[in-house]
Design a protein around this motif. Sequence first.
Motif, mmCIF file in Angstrom:
data_model
loop_
_atom_site.group_PDB
_atom_site.id
_atom_site.type_symbol
_atom_site.label_atom_id
_atom_site.label_comp_id
_atom_site.label_asym_id
_atom_site.label_seq_id
_atom_site.Cartn_x
_atom_site.Cartn_y
_atom_site.Cartn_z
ATOM 1 N N ASP A 280 1.361 -1.427 0.425
ATOM 2 C CA ASP A 280 0.124 -0.283 0.061
ATOM 3 C C ASP A 280 1.252 1.241 -0.104
ATOM 4 O O ASP A 280 1.636 1.277 0.743
ATOM 5 N N LEU A 281 0.243 2.540 -1.048
ATOM 6 C CA LEU A 281 1.841 3.760 -0.710
ATOM 7 C C LEU A 281 0.825 4.510 -0.660
ATOM 8 O O LEU A 281 1.148 5.447 -0.505
ATOM 9 N N SER A 282 -0.732 4.236 -0.169
ATOM 10 C CA SER A 282 -0.737 5.454 -0.077
ATOM 11 C C SER A 282 -1.013 5.568 2.709
ATOM 12 O O SER A 282 -0.391 4.536 2.551
ATOM 13 N N GLU A 283 -1.393 6.339 3.102
ATOM 14 C CA GLU A 283 -1.953 6.000 4.457
ATOM 15 C C GLU A 283 -3.126 5.851 4.870
ATOM 16 O O GLU A 283 -4.021 6.147 5.947
ATOM 17 N N ALA A 284 -3.672 5.322 3.300
ATOM 18 C CA ALA A 284 -5.410 4.805 4.253
ATOM 19 C C ALA A 284 -5.565 3.194 3.873
ATOM 20 O O ALA A 284 -6.776 2.553 3.565
ATOM 21 N N GLY A 285 -4.679 2.545 3.335
ATOM 22 C CA GLY A 285 -4.944 0.878 3.364
ATOM 23 C C GLY A 285 -5.194 0.254 4.998
ATOM 24 O O GLY A 285 -5.539 1.174 6.315
ATOM 25 N N ILE A 286 -5.970 -0.707 4.969
ATOM 26 C CA ILE A 286 -6.405 -1.468 6.123
ATOM 27 C C ILE A 286 -4.549 -2.038 6.540
ATOM 28 O O ILE A 286 -4.196 -2.858 5.664
ATOM 29 N N GLU A 287 -4.712 -1.939 7.704
ATOM 30 C CA GLU A 287 -3.942 -2.666 8.747
ATOM 31 C C GLU A 287 -4.061 -4.115 9.075
ATOM 32 O O GLU A 287 -5.449 -4.301 9.687
ATOM 33 N N VAL A 288 -3.024 -4.598 8.639
ATOM 34 C CA VAL A 288 -3.069 -6.364 8.312
ATOM 35 C C VAL A 288 -1.783 -7.052 9.291
ATOM 36 O O VAL A 288 -0.940 -6.574 8.848
ATOM 37 N N SER A 289 -2.225 -8.188 10.017
ATOM 38 C CA SER A 289 -1.068 -9.171 10.412
ATOM 39 C C SER A 289 -0.748 -9.972 9.269
ATOM 40 O O SER A 289 -1.006 -10.561 8.561
ATOM 41 N N PHE A 290 1.171 -9.256 9.201
ATOM 42 C CA PHE A 290 1.431 -10.753 7.870
ATOM 43 C C PHE A 290 3.146 -10.734 9.085
ATOM 44 O O PHE A 290 3.685 -9.886 9.054
ATOM 45 N N PHE A 291 2.246 -12.481 9.009
ATOM 46 C CA PHE A 291 4.325 -12.980 9.817
ATOM 47 C C PHE A 291 3.693 -12.514 10.650
ATOM 48 O O PHE A 291 5.184 -12.151 11.680
ATOM 49 N N GLY A 292 2.581 -12.234 11.614
ATOM 50 C CA GLY A 292 2.891 -11.478 12.565
ATOM 51 C C GLY A 292 3.292 -10.240 13.173
ATOM 52 O O GLY A 292 3.208 -10.125 14.434
ATOM 53 N N GLU A 293 3.321 -9.474 12.447
ATOM 54 C CA GLU A 293 3.624 -8.164 12.884
ATOM 55 C C GLU A 293 2.767 -7.532 11.594
ATOM 56 O O GLU A 293 2.319 -7.536 10.498
ATOM 57 N N PRO A 294 2.439 -5.921 11.579
ATOM 58 C CA PRO A 294 1.358 -4.707 11.438
ATOM 59 C C PRO A 294 2.244 -4.654 10.314
ATOM 60 O O PRO A 294 3.392 -4.115 9.648
ATOM 61 N N THR A 295 1.392 -4.312 8.914
ATOM 62 C CA THR A 295 1.737 -4.343 8.196
ATOM 63 C C THR A 295 0.495 -3.061 7.366
ATOM 64 O O THR A 295 -0.816 -3.881 7.585
ATOM 65 N N ARG A 296 -0.078 -2.292 6.242
ATOM 66 C CA ARG A 296 -1.204 -2.186 4.845
ATOM 67 C C ARG A 296 -1.122 -2.719 3.915
ATOM 68 O O ARG A 296 0.097 -2.841 3.361
ATOM 69 N N GLN B 292 11.746 -3.524 -0.902
ATOM 70 C CA GLN B 292 10.955 -2.497 -0.329
ATOM 71 C C GLN B 292 10.835 -2.830 1.130
ATOM 72 O O GLN B 292 10.751 -3.500 1.461
ATOM 73 N N LYS B 293 11.372 -1.558 1.847
ATOM 74 C CA LYS B 293 10.116 -1.800 3.195
ATOM 75 C C LYS B 293 8.976 -2.284 2.835
ATOM 76 O O LYS B 293 8.131 -1.305 2.462
ATOM 77 N N PHE B 294 8.661 -2.984 4.023
ATOM 78 C CA PHE B 294 7.310 -3.422 4.015
ATOM 79 C C PHE B 294 5.883 -2.977 5.471
ATOM 80 O O PHE B 294 5.094 -3.157 4.597
ATOM 81 N N TRP B 295 6.997 -3.563 6.530
ATOM 82 C CA TRP B 295 6.269 -3.339 7.704
ATOM 83 C C TRP B 295 6.167 -2.789 8.316
ATOM 84 O O TRP B 295 7.666 -1.825 8.060
ATOM 85 N N LEU B 296 5.624 -1.813 9.325
ATOM 86 C CA LEU B 296 4.962 -0.670 9.614
ATOM 87 C C LEU B 296 6.598 -0.278 10.258
ATOM 88 O O LEU B 296 6.916 0.787 10.856
ATOM 89 N N ALA B 297 6.658 -1.579 11.302
ATOM 90 C CA ALA B 297 8.032 -0.858 12.134
ATOM 91 C C ALA B 297 9.317 -0.757 11.046
ATOM 92 O O ALA B 297 10.029 -0.109 12.481
ATOM 93 N N ASP B 298 9.244 -0.616 10.326
ATOM 94 C CA ASP B 298 10.867 -0.508 8.775
ATOM 95 C C ASP B 298 10.080 1.377 8.927
ATOM 96 O O ASP B 298 11.519 1.877 7.925
ATOM 97 N N LEU B 299 9.526 1.339 9.073
ATOM 98 C CA LEU B 299 8.660 2.782 8.646
ATOM 99 C C LEU B 299 8.732 4.164 8.775
ATOM 100 O O LEU B 299 8.055 4.073 10.780
ATOM 101 N N PRO B 300 10.052 5.051 8.374
ATOM 102 C CA PRO B 300 9.064 6.280 9.303
ATOM 103 C C PRO B 300 8.129 7.229 9.585
ATOM 104 O O PRO B 300 7.463 6.024 8.093
ATOM 105 N N SER B 301 7.172 7.214 10.324
ATOM 106 C CA SER B 301 5.948 8.254 10.731
ATOM 107 C C SER B 301 5.540 8.442 9.237
ATOM 108 O O SER B 301 3.847 8.245 9.194
ATOM 109 N N ARG B 302 6.358 9.383 8.161
ATOM 110 C CA ARG B 302 5.130 9.819 7.387
ATOM 111 C C ARG B 302 5.816 8.964 6.167
ATOM 112 O O ARG B 302 5.581 9.453 5.222
#
Length: 335
Positions: A196-212, A286-296
């Motif tokens: 998801d390249l927006s900030e409007a995606g659906i948060e899901v659990s993927f391999f035990g960690e959150p992503t969109r 590319q960075k995929f999981w939310l934990a790897d992403l800066p807030s913006r």
Amino acid sequence: MTDRLVYWAYALGWAVLKHLPEPVARWVFDRLADYAWRRRGPRVLQLEANLRRVRPGLHEAALRRLSRAGMRSYLRYWLESFRLPVWSRGRVARDVRIEGAEHLTDTLASGRGVLAALPHMGNWDLAGTWIAQQGHPFTTVAERLKPERLFERFVEFREGQGMEVLALTGGGVNVIGTLARRLREGRLVCLVGDRDLSEAGIEVSFFGEPTRMPAGPAALCQRTGAALLPVTLWYDGPVLRGRIHPEVPVPEEGDRKERTRAMTQAMADVWERGISEHPQDWHMLQKFWLADLPSRETVGGASAVARPAVEPVPAAEPLSAAEPVAEPAAEAPGV
């Protein structure tokens, strides 16, 4: 890299690679993959960081072997895509094996539309060519590339394989409305949608960690009554294998947002199982999981079109959907 160099890099690939003897071309691309892997550039390091989530118990040496296989799989995708225009129908039929095709054909035969959603696995261009050659032309969406003539060549190539390609911008077409219309007409739409390249995606659990992940596939199916069919792809020696999974049902309870979230999570669960079985064929550099992403920062990075291209070739991802359905389709591998 300037627009002119980007265009000529692709033009060289189309003009030269498809005429090389196949063993020679494969040897060259394996060497390119190994060169990028040994350099350990940011994209290779990110691939390894992602694979650690998929296979958390791997020792470092095993992880490095897996990332090498991943780079070879990624470059194989590009080699095949450049050579695909000269593949015969017999070659496609011989080298593609798809399980569960009845989920697609039976649903279309009933008059319902189908939205086939897949992650960045295997070779989605080749799988799309196989689907079209089975008598099921489909619609997809691509980001408008720079320079314009590069975008035109990609559209021409994919339309030649039986795809209707909608330009995300600048085409004077309501993309989401057109996708919905195609689905209501009982037709097929194929979208790559694990990032998801927006900030409007659906948060899901993927391999035990959150992503969109994009909400669009689930939302479109609810809106049109189409069937949402997850797809996974992987390589098996010289063959591209795939599986069309059973339909993700619309939950009976909850509001539309809650149903969309549940369907998106169910789709992610199917992809997780497929990627766990064939991690080397998940081309996520590319960075995929939310934990790897800066807030913006959004998943996959900000403006993909603006990224500089580096060797071995600049990339433009096919079968991508308009936001919020899936991600744009122009991005450099940066390995």
